[in-house]
Write a protein that holds these residues in place. Structure first.
Motif, PDB file in Angstrom:
ATOM      1  N   PHE A 182       0.840  -1.202   0.000  1.00  0.00           N
ATOM      2  CA  PHE A 182       0.000   0.000   0.000  1.00  0.00           C
ATOM      3  C   PHE A 182       0.873   1.249   0.000  1.00  0.00           C
ATOM      4  CE2 PHE A 182      -2.345   3.135   2.742  1.00  0.00           C
ATOM      5  CZ  PHE A 182      -3.248   3.546   1.775  1.00  0.00           C
ATOM      6  N   TYR A 183       1.847   1.333   0.885  1.00  0.00           N
ATOM      7  CA  TYR A 183       2.712   2.510   0.980  1.00  0.00           C
ATOM      8  C   TYR A 183       3.484   2.742  -0.314  1.00  0.00           C
ATOM      9  CZ  TYR A 183       1.812   1.904   5.997  1.00  0.00           C
ATOM     10  OH  TYR A 183       1.226   1.749   7.222  1.00  0.00           O
ATOM     11  N   VAL A 184       4.027   1.689  -0.891  1.00  0.00           N
ATOM     12  CA  VAL A 184       4.803   1.807  -2.134  1.00  0.00           C
ATOM     13  C   VAL A 184       3.917   2.334  -3.265  1.00  0.00           C
ATOM     14  CG1 VAL A 184       5.986   0.424  -3.903  1.00  0.00           C
ATOM     15  CG2 VAL A 184       6.581   0.141  -1.493  1.00  0.00           C
ATOM     16  N   SER A 185       2.625   2.000  -3.244  1.00  0.00           N
ATOM     17  CA  SER A 185       1.715   2.463  -4.297  1.00  0.00           C
ATOM     18  C   SER A 185       1.425   3.962  -4.206  1.00  0.00           C
ATOM     19  CB  SER A 185       0.400   1.681  -4.246  1.00  0.00           C
ATOM     20  OG  SER A 185      -0.422   2.129  -3.175  1.00  0.00           O
ATOM     21  N   LEU A 186       1.686   4.576  -3.056  1.00  0.00           N
ATOM     22  CA  LEU A 186       1.329   5.984  -2.841  1.00  0.00           C
ATOM     23  C   LEU A 186       2.372   6.993  -3.307  1.00  0.00           C
ATOM     24  CD1 LEU A 186      -0.140   5.826   0.779  1.00  0.00           C
ATOM     25  CD2 LEU A 186      -1.391   5.836  -1.381  1.00  0.00           C
ATOM     26  N   PHE A 187       3.640   6.577  -3.386  1.00  0.00           N
ATOM     27  CA  PHE A 187       4.721   7.527  -3.601  1.00  0.00           C
ATOM     28  C   PHE A 187       5.579   7.156  -4.805  1.00  0.00           C
ATOM     29  CE2 PHE A 187       3.779   7.323   0.935  1.00  0.00           C
ATOM     30  CZ  PHE A 187       3.497   8.648   1.194  1.00  0.00           C
ATOM     31  N   ASP A 188       5.978   8.179  -5.577  1.00  0.00           N
ATOM     32  CA  ASP A 188       6.940   7.979  -6.658  1.00  0.00           C
ATOM     33  C   ASP A 188       8.278   7.568  -6.055  1.00  0.00           C
ATOM     34  OD1 ASP A 188       5.063   8.757  -8.553  1.00  0.00           O
ATOM     35  OD2 ASP A 188       5.737  10.845  -8.575  1.00  0.00           O
TER      36      ASP A 188
ATOM     37  N   ARG B  98      -4.833  13.944  -1.767  1.00  0.00           N
ATOM     38  CA  ARG B  98      -4.774  12.537  -2.217  1.00  0.00           C
ATOM     39  C   ARG B  98      -4.226  11.649  -1.107  1.00  0.00           C
ATOM     40  NH1 ARG B  98      -0.797   9.240  -3.958  1.00  0.00           N
ATOM     41  NH2 ARG B  98       0.731  10.929  -4.101  1.00  0.00           N
ATOM     42  N   LEU B  99      -3.111  12.050  -0.516  1.00  0.00           N
ATOM     43  CA  LEU B  99      -2.509  11.257   0.548  1.00  0.00           C
ATOM     44  C   LEU B  99      -3.408  11.218   1.787  1.00  0.00           C
ATOM     45  CD1 LEU B  99       1.217  12.342   0.185  1.00  0.00           C
ATOM     46  CD2 LEU B  99       0.216  10.100  -0.369  1.00  0.00           C
ATOM     47  N   LEU B 100      -4.028  12.340   2.111  1.00  0.00           N
ATOM     48  CA  LEU B 100      -4.943  12.388   3.247  1.00  0.00           C
ATOM     49  C   LEU B 100      -6.081  11.386   3.053  1.00  0.00           C
ATOM     50  CD1 LEU B 100      -5.829  13.764   5.920  1.00  0.00           C
ATOM     51  CD2 LEU B 100      -7.125  15.365   4.487  1.00  0.00           C
ATOM     52  N   GLU B 101      -6.675  11.399   1.875  1.00  0.00           N
ATOM     53  CA  GLU B 101      -7.785  10.489   1.586  1.00  0.00           C
ATOM     54  C   GLU B 101      -7.347   9.026   1.672  1.00  0.00           C
ATOM     55  OE1 GLU B 101     -10.632   9.209  -2.144  1.00  0.00           O
ATOM     56  OE2 GLU B 101      -9.832  11.248  -2.105  1.00  0.00           O
ATOM     57  N   GLN B 102      -6.222   8.697   1.039  1.00  0.00           N
ATOM     58  CA  GLN B 102      -5.786   7.304   0.987  1.00  0.00           C
ATOM     59  C   GLN B 102      -5.277   6.799   2.332  1.00  0.00           C
ATOM     60  OE1 GLN B 102      -3.192   7.907  -2.442  1.00  0.00           O
ATOM     61  NE2 GLN B 102      -4.547   6.591  -3.641  1.00  0.00           N
ATOM     62  N   LEU B 103      -4.499   7.605   3.031  1.00  0.00           N
ATOM     63  CA  LEU B 103      -3.937   7.157   4.297  1.00  0.00           C
ATOM     64  C   LEU B 103      -4.970   7.133   5.421  1.00  0.00           C
ATOM     65  CD1 LEU B 103      -0.499   8.995   4.152  1.00  0.00           C
ATOM     66  CD2 LEU B 103      -0.865   6.505   4.149  1.00  0.00           C
ATOM     67  N   SER B 104      -5.972   7.999   5.366  1.00  0.00           N
ATOM     68  CA  SER B 104      -6.955   8.052   6.447  1.00  0.00           C
ATOM     69  C   SER B 104      -8.085   7.030   6.285  1.00  0.00           C
ATOM     70  CB  SER B 104      -7.545   9.460   6.576  1.00  0.00           C
ATOM     71  OG  SER B 104      -8.292   9.796   5.423  1.00  0.00           O
ATOM     72  N   GLU B 105      -8.202   6.422   5.099  1.00  0.00           N
ATOM     73  CA  GLU B 105      -9.255   5.431   4.888  1.00  0.00           C
ATOM     74  C   GLU B 105      -9.124   4.300   5.901  1.00  0.00           C
ATOM     75  OE1 GLU B 105     -10.622   2.229   1.522  1.00  0.00           O
ATOM     76  OE2 GLU B 105      -9.726   4.098   0.835  1.00  0.00           O
ATOM     77  N   GLN B 106     -10.143   4.069   6.679  1.00  0.00           N
ATOM     78  CA  GLN B 106     -10.200   3.069   7.748  1.00  0.00           C
ATOM     79  C   GLN B 106      -9.187   3.356   8.857  1.00  0.00           C
ATOM     80  OE1 GLN B 106      -9.925  -0.924   6.185  1.00  0.00           O
ATOM     81  NE2 GLN B 106     -11.241  -0.417   4.457  1.00  0.00           N
ATOM     82  N   GLY B 107      -8.694   4.593   8.913  1.00  0.00           N
ATOM     83  CA  GLY B 107      -7.739   4.971   9.943  1.00  0.00           C
ATOM     84  C   GLY B 107      -8.392   5.861  10.982  1.00  0.00           C
ATOM     85  N   GLU B 108      -7.541   6.602  11.695  1.00  0.00           N
ATOM     86  CA  GLU B 108      -8.011   7.475  12.770  1.00  0.00           C
ATOM     87  C   GLU B 108      -7.348   8.839  12.630  1.00  0.00           C
ATOM     88  OE1 GLU B 108      -7.620   7.679  17.639  1.00  0.00           O
ATOM     89  OE2 GLU B 108      -6.392   6.266  16.517  1.00  0.00           O
ATOM     90  N   MET B 109      -8.156   9.880  12.587  1.00  0.00           N
ATOM     91  CA  MET B 109      -7.640  11.242  12.474  1.00  0.00           C
ATOM     92  C   MET B 109      -7.225  11.725  13.859  1.00  0.00           C
ATOM     93  SD  MET B 109      -6.997  13.433  10.083  1.00  0.00           S
ATOM     94  CE  MET B 109      -7.942  12.698   8.755  1.00  0.00           C
ATOM     95  N   LEU B 110      -5.973  12.144  14.001  1.00  0.00           N
ATOM     96  CA  LEU B 110      -5.479  12.678  15.274  1.00  0.00           C
ATOM     97  C   LEU B 110      -5.587  14.204  15.306  1.00  0.00           C
ATOM     98  CD1 LEU B 110      -2.302  10.418  15.614  1.00  0.00           C
ATOM     99  CD2 LEU B 110      -4.572  10.049  16.615  1.00  0.00           C
ATOM    100  N   MET B 111      -5.247  14.843  14.196  1.00  0.00           N
ATOM    101  CA  MET B 111      -5.424  16.291  14.018  1.00  0.00           C
ATOM    102  C   MET B 111      -6.002  16.483  12.623  1.00  0.00           C
ATOM    103  SD  MET B 111      -1.897  17.915  15.617  1.00  0.00           S
ATOM    104  CE  MET B 111      -2.376  19.631  15.404  1.00  0.00           C
TER     105      MET B 111
END
Length: 142
Positions: A21-27, A91-104
């Motif tokens: 998942f992480y590798v798919s997010l970044f060039d 884009r990163l906010l949407e993908q990383l926060s999916e099924q996650g938890e927002m701290l700030m």
């Protein structure tokens, strides 16, 4: 002197899924090495003994611990991303926060024009930053 120093992420069964998942997010990101447990363990067959990957050219390692621990990831150590533009931030906010938890939640906190801090679905903590608004700071190293 050490050969290299890299953050090590310890998972309990989903290291490969998280790494992919992480590798798919970044060039400039790739899985460099992936070793899995075989049928003779000690970890669950197919889980990650040791893996190495890069995110935006930086090196990371991860494992699937076969030992149960009373701890996991903590936000006190997080991956900090300086986003190039608002589109990348969102884009990163949407993908990383999916099924996650927002701290700030994303906002202007005074030290940044747009900042968010979250734990992703795997429990890893991320800080996303878009631009700074720190008047009076030179940005020079001490």
């Amino acid at each position: 002197m050490p050969n290299h120093i890299a953050p090590q992420l310890m998972f309990e069964g989903n290291a490969e899924q998280a790494m992919r998942f992480y590798v798919s997010l970044f060039d400039d990101s790739e899985i460099v090495r992936l070793e899995r447990y075989g049928p003779d363990g000690p970890g669950k067959e197919g889980s990650v003994v040791q893996a190495e990957f890069t995110l935006a050219g930086r090196r990371y390692s991860c494992i699937d611990s076969h030992i149960q621990h009373p701890f996991s990831f903590t936000p006190s150590i997080s991956l900090f991303i300086e986003c190039e533009n608002r589109e990348e931030f969102e884009r990163l906010l949407e993908q990383l926060s999916e099924q996650g938890e927002m701290l700030m939640p994303p906002d202007n906190y005074g030290f940044s024009t747009r900042f968010a801090w979250l734990n992703d679905r795997f429990g890893v903590s991320w800080q996303l930053n878009l631009g700074t608004t720190r008047p009076g700071l030179s940005g020079e190293a001490p």
